[in-house]
Motif scaffolding. Structure first.
Motif, PDB file in Angstrom:
ATOM      1  N   SER A 173       0.831  -1.201   0.000  1.00 49.52           N
ATOM      2  CA  SER A 173       0.000   0.000   0.000  1.00 49.52           C
ATOM      3  C   SER A 173       0.863   1.248   0.000  1.00 49.52           C
ATOM      4  O   SER A 173       0.580   2.220  -0.705  1.00 49.52           O
ATOM      5  CB  SER A 173      -0.905   0.010   1.237  1.00 49.52           C
TER       6      SER A 173
ATOM      7  N   PHE B 198       1.074   4.050  -2.756  1.00 50.10           N
ATOM      8  CA  PHE B 198       0.754   5.429  -2.375  1.00 50.10           C
ATOM      9  C   PHE B 198       1.780   6.417  -2.918  1.00 50.10           C
ATOM     10  O   PHE B 198       1.463   7.498  -3.357  1.00 50.10           O
ATOM     11  CB  PHE B 198       0.671   5.530  -0.845  1.00 50.10           C
TER      12      PHE B 198
ATOM     13  N   GLY C  17      -3.485   1.244  -1.761  1.00 45.88           N
ATOM     14  CA  GLY C  17      -2.571   2.384  -1.667  1.00 45.88           C
ATOM     15  C   GLY C  17      -2.811   3.363  -2.810  1.00 45.88           C
ATOM     16  O   GLY C  17      -2.787   4.581  -2.618  1.00 45.88           O
TER      17      GLY C  17
ATOM     18  N   ARG D 103      -3.977   7.311  -2.733  1.00 48.71           N
ATOM     19  CA  ARG D 103      -3.183   8.338  -3.418  1.00 48.71           C
ATOM     20  C   ARG D 103      -4.058   9.167  -4.361  1.00 48.71           C
ATOM     21  O   ARG D 103      -3.994  10.404  -4.358  1.00 48.71           O
ATOM     22  CB  ARG D 103      -2.066   7.664  -4.198  1.00 48.71           C
TER      23      ARG D 103
ATOM     24  N   SER E 188     -10.107   8.903   0.342  1.00 48.29           N
ATOM     25  CA  SER E 188      -8.944   8.257   0.965  1.00 48.29           C
ATOM     26  C   SER E 188      -9.304   7.506   2.234  1.00 48.29           C
ATOM     27  O   SER E 188      -8.622   6.561   2.611  1.00 48.29           O
ATOM     28  CB  SER E 188      -7.886   9.319   1.297  1.00 48.29           C
TER      29      SER E 188
ATOM     30  N   SER F 112      -8.258   3.551   3.285  1.00 52.98           N
ATOM     31  CA  SER F 112      -7.389   3.512   4.466  1.00 52.98           C
ATOM     32  C   SER F 112      -7.990   2.606   5.531  1.00 52.98           C
ATOM     33  O   SER F 112      -7.278   1.841   6.187  1.00 52.98           O
ATOM     34  CB  SER F 112      -7.201   4.914   5.044  1.00 52.98           C
TER      35      SER F 112
END
Lengths: 289, 338
Positions: A224, A228, A241, A245, A258, A262
């Motif tokens: 991830s 990202f 990830g 981003r 996001s 997450s």
């Protein structure tokens, strides 16, 4: 005649490892979470409400609603579907890379610990060098050199996992090879290979498995993180990830972009750590009962 | 139902009279970078159906002798520096490691002191017994399994069939030692080295295991090298006795004549230190302790603790047969003449 009830039979047997592991519920909860996640990822085609790559210009940056539970992104793609499809890549990379690291690292570690001497010194020195790099920096360097692709990502993460497993397998083998049953094996004329992989390996598997479950979390987090910073599987493939981003650019307009991927990463981390801790408690005789 | 092991000698043309011959074995071990002789010039033979007991206190070299015979000395700290070891006609000292590996577990077996830790805790019993059959005899898993049940019955493990898949922790110490014996005998070896096989067991179980070993020995024609510090065990199963002290064989005798007339001052002291029901006198411990290898005196190694010490003891006495009984040999200047 007394009618005192016969005392209930008392079990003198130590509770089984499974009972000890599941007593706190952590291991079971972690396993359930991971199994559900794997099922969702595997059945993404049927579970995901939308095509993860389908764009809808009429539905750009919509917040969570009944049509799109996790909202939509800047291209009007359904975030929930992208998170579900992203799970496939994240879990796949995590599992395959960890498995490769476990197999290679454990084999090398057992050989190193078993033979000792110069082989062991060389392997230990190489391991120490690899371990001196922070794991993420290591993965970053490798992907930068190899170029971002699914295969290279797996390779890079596997390589970062190897030294940890070499160390754990070597240490356990060092302790195990002094045990009487190894002498007994030699007295029965068994060769080194048989002793290492048929007799010592099963005895050190508990530590390797505990380590693997914790490393799985690390591998998924590394994947991830690399995604990202743009070194993951290239877009438009959805990875956790990568979704975080992409969402970053529009974070002020859409927090959901996001936050949901997450949370997915967080959920896997928690689940895998629950499993790891549960397994460790189950296999560690020193753990508080 | 009795079950006979395969007793045919592998080399039927010229079966060697002795299953195990050791000639002039000298084993050195490394202490702080220097090599010391921990076993000096040991010679003996063991024939089929014979039990030779190797007796002595810790560190006298009896276990090193066993490891030398098996070819299991850790190379970094131990080596056979002289002598010849012949097992069933094969010179182990001249053989290379693969050849020795093929001998171990097949023609020569070994059982250990600690049945509690000598079995692999994570593998089923049945598999562990079958393994050497698969390794040395190339048996299929199914054939090996059948043979394993026979072997478990042979060593009198009850309900063998049901216990094939049991793990070592489900067995008691005595049962585990039976499993070890079954493993060692799986390929019908000609020689069995038993290194303190009953030391870790309860006395009643000791007797059972010793009786079992004696029975099997008669059935199979096994040559047994029994390593022990327990003279009671020696008296009950040995045919001949060899006493070791500081790496030297100090006395070698048939069992009866050894107990009737222990000749070396060390043997005498050993027997006096053993509790006996027919004797009311206090036990007499041997004064002092075994010198460490770097501190071994030149000449007779027992001289520092010997009540009969004379000046000549500074020279190493030879192991000589006694005039009264040629089968009884002793390494002592004072007693040899008797």
């Amino acid at each position: 005649m007394s009618d005192v009830a016969a005392p209930a039979p008392v079990s003198l047997a130590a509770p089984s490892a499974w009972r000890r592991a599941t007593r706190s519920g952590g291991l079971a909860l972690g396993l359930v979470l991971v199994v559900v996640l794997i099922l969702v990822a595997a059945l993404a085609k049927w579970v995901a409400p939308y095509d993860p790559d389908a764009q809808d210009v009429m539905m750009v940056l919509e917040g969570p609603a009944s049509a799109h539970w996790f909202g939509t992104d800047a291209f009007g793609r359904d975030v929930l579907s992208r998170v579900i499809w992203g799970a496939r890549i994240s879990l796949f990379v995590g599992f395959v890379a960890t498995l490769a690291g476990v197999v290679f690292g454990t084999v090398v570690g057992v050989i190193s610990g078993y033979y000792g001497g110069k082989i062991d010194k060389a392997i230990t020195a190489a391991t120490d060098v690899l371990l001196s790099f922070p794991q993420l920096i290591m993965g970053l360097m490798l992907v930068a050199v190899l170029g971002p692709s699914l295969r290279n990502l797996i390779l890079a993460i596997a390589i970062t996992a190897i030294p940890a497993f070499i160390r754990v397998a070597r240490g356990s083998t060092l302790a195990m090879k002094e045990r009487d049953f190894v002498d007994a094996c030699r007295a029965l004329g068994y060769g080194d290979l048989r002793i290492m992989f048929l007799h010592i390996l099963p005895n050190i598997m508990d530590e390797v498995v505990v380590m693997a479950s914790l490393w799985l979390a690390t591998a998924i987090r590394t994947e991830s993180t690399l995604a990202f910073i743009g070194l993951g599987v290239p877009p438009p493939t959805a990875t956790w990830g990568g979704i975080v981003r992409e969402g970053f650019d529009n974070l002020l307009d859409g927090w959901w972009l996001s936050v949901f991927p997450s949370l997915a990463i967080l959920l896997v981390m928690i689940a895998l750590n629950l499993i790891g801790d549960g397994l460790r408690d189950a296999t560690d005789p020193r753990a508080p009962q | 139902m009795t079950f006979a092991l395969d007793t045919a000698a592998p080399n039927a043309e010229a079966p060697p009279a002795n299953a195990l011959t050791v000639e002039g074995l000298t084993t050195s071990i490394r202490i702080a970078g220097r090599w010391f002789d921990a076993v000096r010039d040991v010679s003996f033979t063991v024939g089929p159906r014979e039990t030779l007991a190797l007796v002595g206190e810790s560190g006298c070299g009896k276990s090193l002798t066993a490891l030398s015979i098996m070819g299991l000395l850790p190379a970094a700290v131990g080596r056979v520096s002289a002598g010849r070891i012949v097992v069933d006609g094969v010179d182990m000292t001249a053989a290379d490691e693969p050849a020795r590996e093929a001998m171990r577990g097949d023609r020569i077996g070994m059982i250990f002191q600690e049945p509690m830790t000598s079995l692999n805790p994570v593998l089923p019993i049945g598999f562990q017994i079958a393994e050497s059959l698969i390794q040395h005899r190339g048996l299929s898993k199914r054939d090996a399994r059948k043979r394993v049940v026979e072997l478990m019955e042979l060593v009198r493990i009850p309900a063998a069939e049901e216990r094939l898949d049991a793990y070592p922790h489900q067995f008691s110490g005595g049962m585990r030692q039976r499993v070890m014996i079954a493993m060692a005998l799986a390929c019908s070896p000609r020689v069995l080295i038993a290194d303190e096989p009953t030391t870790a067991l309860d006395v009643t179980i000791q007797a059972q295991v010793l009786a079992l070993l004696a029975d099997l020995q008669k059935q199979v024609g096994l040559a047994v090298l029994l390593i022990t510090h327990n003279l009671g065990v020696v008296a009950s199963v040995a045919d001949r006795v060899m006493v070791m002290y500081g790496g030297d064989v100090v006395e070698s005798a048939p069992m009866r004549s050894f107990f009737k007339a222990p000749t070396h001052p060390y043997s005498e002291a050993l027997l006096n230190a053993m509790p006996r029901v027919d004797r009311a006198t206090a036990l007499a411990p041997i004064p002092g302790q075994v010198p460490t290898l770097p501190d071994m005196p030149a000449g007779c190694r027992f001289q520092s603790r010997c009540p009969l010490r004379v000046d000549k003891c500074a020279e190493r006495p030879p192991l000589v047969p006694m005039a009264s009984d040629p089968a009884h040999a002793v390494r002592c200047w004072v007693r040899a003449g008797a």
